[in-house]
Design a protein around this motif. Structure first.
Motif, PDB file in Angstrom:
ATOM      1  N   LEU A 235     -32.155  33.453  28.791  1.00 17.95           N
ATOM      2  CA  LEU A 235     -30.701  33.597  28.858  1.00 17.95           C
ATOM      3  C   LEU A 235     -30.279  34.428  30.074  1.00 17.95           C
ATOM      4  CD1 LEU A 235     -29.891  34.118  25.075  1.00 17.95           C
ATOM      5  CD2 LEU A 235     -29.184  32.188  26.510  1.00 17.95           C
ATOM      6  N   ARG A 236     -31.056  35.456  30.386  1.00 16.92           N
ATOM      7  CA  ARG A 236     -30.755  36.251  31.577  1.00 16.92           C
ATOM      8  C   ARG A 236     -30.844  35.392  32.838  1.00 16.92           C
ATOM      9  NH1 ARG A 236     -34.797  41.144  31.546  1.00 16.92           N
ATOM     10  NH2 ARG A 236     -33.956  41.318  33.679  1.00 16.92           N
ATOM     11  N   TYR A 237     -31.860  34.537  32.898  1.00 21.51           N
ATOM     12  CA  TYR A 237     -32.025  33.671  34.065  1.00 21.51           C
ATOM     13  C   TYR A 237     -30.818  32.746  34.228  1.00 21.51           C
ATOM     14  CZ  TYR A 237     -33.672  29.989  37.136  1.00 21.51           C
ATOM     15  OH  TYR A 237     -33.771  29.077  38.166  1.00 21.51           O
ATOM     16  N   ILE A 238     -30.429  32.071  33.147  1.00 19.16           N
ATOM     17  CA  ILE A 238     -29.315  31.120  33.231  1.00 19.16           C
ATOM     18  C   ILE A 238     -28.018  31.834  33.610  1.00 19.16           C
ATOM     19  CG2 ILE A 238     -27.889  29.529  31.884  1.00 19.16           C
ATOM     20  CD1 ILE A 238     -30.445  28.822  30.298  1.00 19.16           C
ATOM     21  N   ALA A 239     -27.774  32.987  33.010  1.00 20.09           N
ATOM     22  CA  ALA A 239     -26.570  33.746  33.357  1.00 20.09           C
ATOM     23  C   ALA A 239     -26.618  34.182  34.821  1.00 20.09           C
ATOM     24  CB  ALA A 239     -26.426  34.951  32.437  1.00 20.09           C
ATOM     25  N   HIS A 240     -27.773  34.666  35.259  1.00 21.43           N
ATOM     26  CA  HIS A 240     -27.901  35.211  36.620  1.00 21.43           C
ATOM     27  C   HIS A 240     -27.643  34.148  37.676  1.00 21.43           C
ATOM     28  CE1 HIS A 240     -29.248  37.770  39.837  1.00 21.43           C
ATOM     29  NE2 HIS A 240     -30.311  37.010  40.098  1.00 21.43           N
TER      30      HIS A 240
END
Length: 381
Positions: A235-240
């Motif tokens: 989720l952090r990757y997609i948001a980033h």
């Protein structure tokens, strides 16, 4: 402080013919665009979407009723059936002495697949220039998180593209407005990622995006920490890479809900929180991170592979297999099951009620339009 305002009563979603529903929706959308294309200074549209029972309505309720953040005994709001509309005002308390108020139009879309076409109401040429999209995913069912997020991001991208295309058709200054809005979005992203080592890897979402992971407490209680860590990293990757904010929530976690409230006030009204908003990247706690404050190096890569959204989806699918796919029986949605069963039980009284509900839907949508117009004019219905 945002104050709760007039609420439009929700009606049951109709089970009428598809062509009838589509014609009503198409007409209302055209009318909204024709009457609202002018500049709406001081106004913003906040659109909540996501799977059924993911907690969208509860987050909306806490946003417009901030006292409930500290009240764990508060009754949960009724689930949204189709598309619900509310609004809230915020009066900036700055040193400039400005008395202007900001107005937020808040839309909450029910999670049934049959409601997807209603996205055209809150995401239109009239709203796309001042739109905040909030996708809520249900962490208590981790196998659904990335498929749901992918679905709603795809749907929102497509609808935003249609909205910009419709705006560009405005004979007065449509193309110029589209260019100005997109340039402002790009400038905001560049400011957040100024001198960031990952700047070249960022592809901004077309509108401001917030990703909420609800029911964080259930995820933490029911699953292994290493698996949770994998989901958090995905989720952090997609948001980033999409220049989006990411926040986990749990209605009984006061600290997490305070962060959610502060985030919404900032992205919707531009209001800063006293003491600021602190990033939280520890997978043992509720994740909270805003654009420009994470890094690909800190997130890492899935199983040593090159980091892509697909690679992360595959990784999470391995960590949290979908239990419904382990069974040969395909679970139908409530709406699909009812639609399949109805022809087997003809009832004149029920058929008449369906027709009545279709008429009520038409009036309901007209009332939503009227309430939004009155809110824009500073009138409380």
């Amino acid at each position: 402080q945002a104050r709760p305002m007039a609420r439009v009563r929700k009606k049951d979603a109709p089970k009428g013919e598809e062509d009838f529903e589509n014609s009503i929706l198409a007409r209302l959308t055209r009318e909204q665009q024709q009457t609202s294309l002018e500049d709406q200074s001081g106004e913003v549209t906040l659109f909540f979407c996501g799977p059924k029972k993911s907690g969208k309505t509860s987050l909306v309720d806490r946003f417009i009723n901030p006292a409930k953040v500290d009240d764990n005994s508060a009754q949960p709001p009724k689930p949204t059936v189709a598309l619900d509309y509310k609004f809230a005002r915020y009066a900036p308390s700055d040193s400039s002495g400005s008395s202007g108020k900001m107005l937020a139009h808040i839309y909450d879309l029910g999670g049934e697949d049959c409601n997807d076409s209603l996205v055209a109401m809150p995401v239109s040429a009239a709203t796309v220039g001042h739109l905040v999209a909030a996708i809520v995913v249900d962490l208590s069912e981790p196998w659904t998180v990335l498929p749901a997020l992918d679905k709603w991001m795809t749907l929102l991208r497509a609808q935003a593209a249609k909205a910009f295309e419709a705006m560009a058709q405005d004979p007065e200054n449509g193309p110029q407005r589209v260019a100005a809005i997109q340039a402002a979005r790009q400038a905001a992203v560049e400011a957040a990622y100024s001198e960031h080592p990952d700047a070249g890897s960022i592809t901004p979402f077309p509108v401001q995006l917030v990703i909420f992971g609800s029911k964080w407490d259930v995820l933490a209680a029911d699953h292994d920490r290493e698996k949770i860590k994998g989901l958090c990293r995905a989720l952090r990757y997609i948001a980033h890479v999409n220049a989006a904010s990411l926040a986990f929530s749990a209605l009984k976690d006061r600290a997490a809900m305070k962060s959610v409230a502060g985030l919404l006030k900032q992205v919707v009204f531009g209001a800063t929180t006293k003491g600021g908003l602190s990033e939280q990247l520890d997978p043992g706690k509720a994740i909270f991170v805003m654009p420009g404050n994470d890094s690909l190096n800190g997130i890492g890569a899935p199983h040593g592979n090159h980091a892509t959204e697909k690679a992360w989806r595959d990784t999470v699918a391995d960590l949290f297999p979908d239990p419904t796919k382990l069974s040969k029986e395909v679970k139908k949605s409530d709406a699909a099951q009812v639609a399949e069963d109805l022809p087997n039980f003809p009832e004149s009284s029920i058929d008449g009620m369906v027709e009545q509900r279709n008429d009520e839907l038409k009036k309901y949508r007209a009332q939503v339009e009227r309430n939004q117009r009155l809110a824009s004019e500073g009138i409380t219905s």
